[in-house]
Design a protein around this motif. Structure first.
Motif, PDB file in Angstrom:
ATOM      1  N   ASP A 153     -17.012 -32.146  -3.143  1.00  0.00           N
ATOM      2  CA  ASP A 153     -15.618 -32.547  -3.411  1.00  0.00           C
ATOM      3  C   ASP A 153     -14.878 -32.392  -2.217  1.00  0.00           C
ATOM      4  O   ASP A 153     -14.056 -33.285  -1.656  1.00  0.00           O
ATOM      5  CB  ASP A 153     -15.117 -31.469  -4.389  1.00  0.00           C
ATOM      6  N   THR A 154     -15.214 -31.511  -1.298  1.00  0.00           N
ATOM      7  CA  THR A 154     -14.507 -31.198   0.140  1.00  0.00           C
ATOM      8  C   THR A 154     -14.869 -32.503   0.865  1.00  0.00           C
ATOM      9  O   THR A 154     -13.813 -33.245   1.423  1.00  0.00           O
ATOM     10  CB  THR A 154     -14.960 -30.084   0.807  1.00  0.00           C
ATOM     11  N   LEU A 187     -15.896 -35.552   0.011  1.00  0.00           N
ATOM     12  CA  LEU A 187     -15.578 -36.837  -0.527  1.00  0.00           C
ATOM     13  C   LEU A 187     -13.939 -36.986  -0.401  1.00  0.00           C
ATOM     14  O   LEU A 187     -13.219 -37.998  -0.378  1.00  0.00           O
ATOM     15  CB  LEU A 187     -15.701 -36.946  -1.935  1.00  0.00           C
ATOM     16  N   ASN A 188     -13.370 -35.675  -0.078  1.00  0.00           N
ATOM     17  CA  ASN A 188     -11.711 -35.655  -0.100  1.00  0.00           C
ATOM     18  C   ASN A 188     -11.237 -35.687   1.334  1.00  0.00           C
ATOM     19  O   ASN A 188      -9.995 -35.894   1.894  1.00  0.00           O
ATOM     20  CB  ASN A 188     -11.146 -34.533  -0.650  1.00  0.00           C
ATOM     21  N   HIS A 189     -12.284 -35.554   2.127  1.00  0.00           N
ATOM     22  CA  HIS A 189     -11.883 -35.614   3.928  1.00  0.00           C
ATOM     23  C   HIS A 189     -11.295 -36.906   4.269  1.00  0.00           C
ATOM     24  O   HIS A 189     -11.760 -37.960   3.814  1.00  0.00           O
ATOM     25  CB  HIS A 189     -13.152 -35.365   4.683  1.00  0.00           C
ATOM     26  N   GLU A 190     -10.446 -36.780   5.192  1.00  0.00           N
ATOM     27  CA  GLU A 190      -9.554 -37.959   5.546  1.00  0.00           C
ATOM     28  C   GLU A 190     -10.425 -39.129   6.412  1.00  0.00           C
ATOM     29  O   GLU A 190     -10.212 -40.151   6.221  1.00  0.00           O
ATOM     30  CB  GLU A 190      -8.400 -37.544   6.348  1.00  0.00           C
ATOM     31  N   ARG A 198     -12.491 -40.543   2.591  1.00  0.00           N
ATOM     32  CA  ARG A 198     -11.794 -40.890   1.597  1.00  0.00           C
ATOM     33  C   ARG A 198     -11.563 -42.511   1.576  1.00  0.00           C
ATOM     34  O   ARG A 198     -11.024 -42.819   3.066  1.00  0.00           O
ATOM     35  CB  ARG A 198     -10.680 -40.051   1.405  1.00  0.00           C
ATOM     36  N   ASN A 199     -11.418 -43.183   0.893  1.00  0.00           N
ATOM     37  CA  ASN A 199     -11.231 -44.561   0.742  1.00  0.00           C
ATOM     38  C   ASN A 199     -12.027 -45.437   1.856  1.00  0.00           C
ATOM     39  O   ASN A 199     -11.626 -46.606   1.927  1.00  0.00           O
ATOM     40  CB  ASN A 199      -9.716 -44.672   1.456  1.00  0.00           C
ATOM     41  N   ASN A 202     -16.670 -39.872 -11.297  1.00  0.00           N
ATOM     42  CA  ASN A 202     -15.302 -39.637 -10.717  1.00  0.00           C
ATOM     43  C   ASN A 202     -15.186 -40.339  -9.294  1.00  0.00           C
ATOM     44  O   ASN A 202     -14.246 -40.543  -8.674  1.00  0.00           O
ATOM     45  CB  ASN A 202     -14.881 -38.408 -10.521  1.00  0.00           C
ATOM     46  N   ASP A 236     -14.394 -44.868  -5.255  1.00  0.00           N
ATOM     47  CA  ASP A 236     -13.977 -45.740  -3.993  1.00  0.00           C
ATOM     48  C   ASP A 236     -15.382 -45.983  -3.109  1.00  0.00           C
ATOM     49  O   ASP A 236     -15.425 -46.652  -2.064  1.00  0.00           O
ATOM     50  CB  ASP A 236     -13.281 -44.850  -3.185  1.00  0.00           C
TER      51      ASP A 236
END
Ligand code: GTP
Ligand code: MG
Length: 188
Positions: free
Chosen positions: A116-117, A119-122, A125-126, A157, A160
């Protein structure tokens, strides 16, 4: 002339999940007349397989070539004290291999936290970079199925990025080809 496309692949996951064992399987075997478990389309640039695999310190860099691509694989250490190194390689990587020990029920929540950390890293992400999961150690008697692993990690989940999960046994080399074929298709 035609140059092969250069691709950086980050190999991540907790310590002891089997990252280095998987990458070692991609190298040509020492035994002559033996093609190894993987197709001839993956060639390590210089080395052959090692017999003894030790916990990775920091990271190792391995280079492979297929007919169309030139891969640089960053085999990162999964030990907690080295996990802060991972993020320094996010920006320049084009794909991720994330390895899970399917027999390690106790640390599945830690693996999920790290995922999760990540996949959420700037820097991640995206981005549409493909993520290949190996539910490794499927040979263990109490190993969870890849479906169970993907539920516990909430992979549904991930919206992207293209992702794929394969059950694997890195010692026998089973399941690796399917995953690598998928990855190859995503990046060629
Ligand atoms: P770090 O470098 O510490 O992050 O670990 P790693 O993810 O690179 O794990 P490594 O490849 O060093 O493997 C850890 C241990 O698991 C070794 O003893 C391997 O032989 C074993 N192992 C790896 N893959 C499998 C598998 O599919 N099945 C079984 N039974 N054991 C495996
Ligand atoms: Mg390692």
């Amino acid at each position: 002339g035609l140059r092969k496309k250069e691709v950086n692949v980050l190999c991540l996951g907790l310590d002891n999940s089997g990252k280095t064992t998987i990458i070692n399987q991609l190298k040509p075997s020492n035994h002559s007349n033996h093609l190894g478990p993987l197709s001839a389309d993956w060639k390590h640039v210089s080395q052959t397989q090692t017999q003894e695999i030790v916990p990775t310190i920091g990271f190792n860099i391995e280079r492979f070539k297929s007919s169309s691509l030139s891969f640089t694989v960053f085999d990162m250490s999964g030990q907690s004290r080295y996990r802060n190194l991972w993020e320094h390689y996010y920006k320049e990587s084009h794909a991720i291999i994330f390895v899970i020990d399917s027999g390690d029920k106790l640390r599945m929540v830690v693996a999920k936290e790290e995922l999760d950390t990540l996949l959420n890293h700037e820097d991640i992400r995206n981005r549409k970079m493909p993520v290949l999961f190996f539910a490794n150690k499927m040979d263990l008697r109490d190993a969870m199925s890849s479906v169970r692993v993907s539920q516990l990690l909430s992979l549904e989940n991930i919206k992207d990025k293209p992702w794929h999960i394969c059950a694997s046994d890195a010692i026998k080399g089973e399941g690796l080809q399917e995953g690598l074929d998928w990855l190859h298709e995503q990046i060629s």
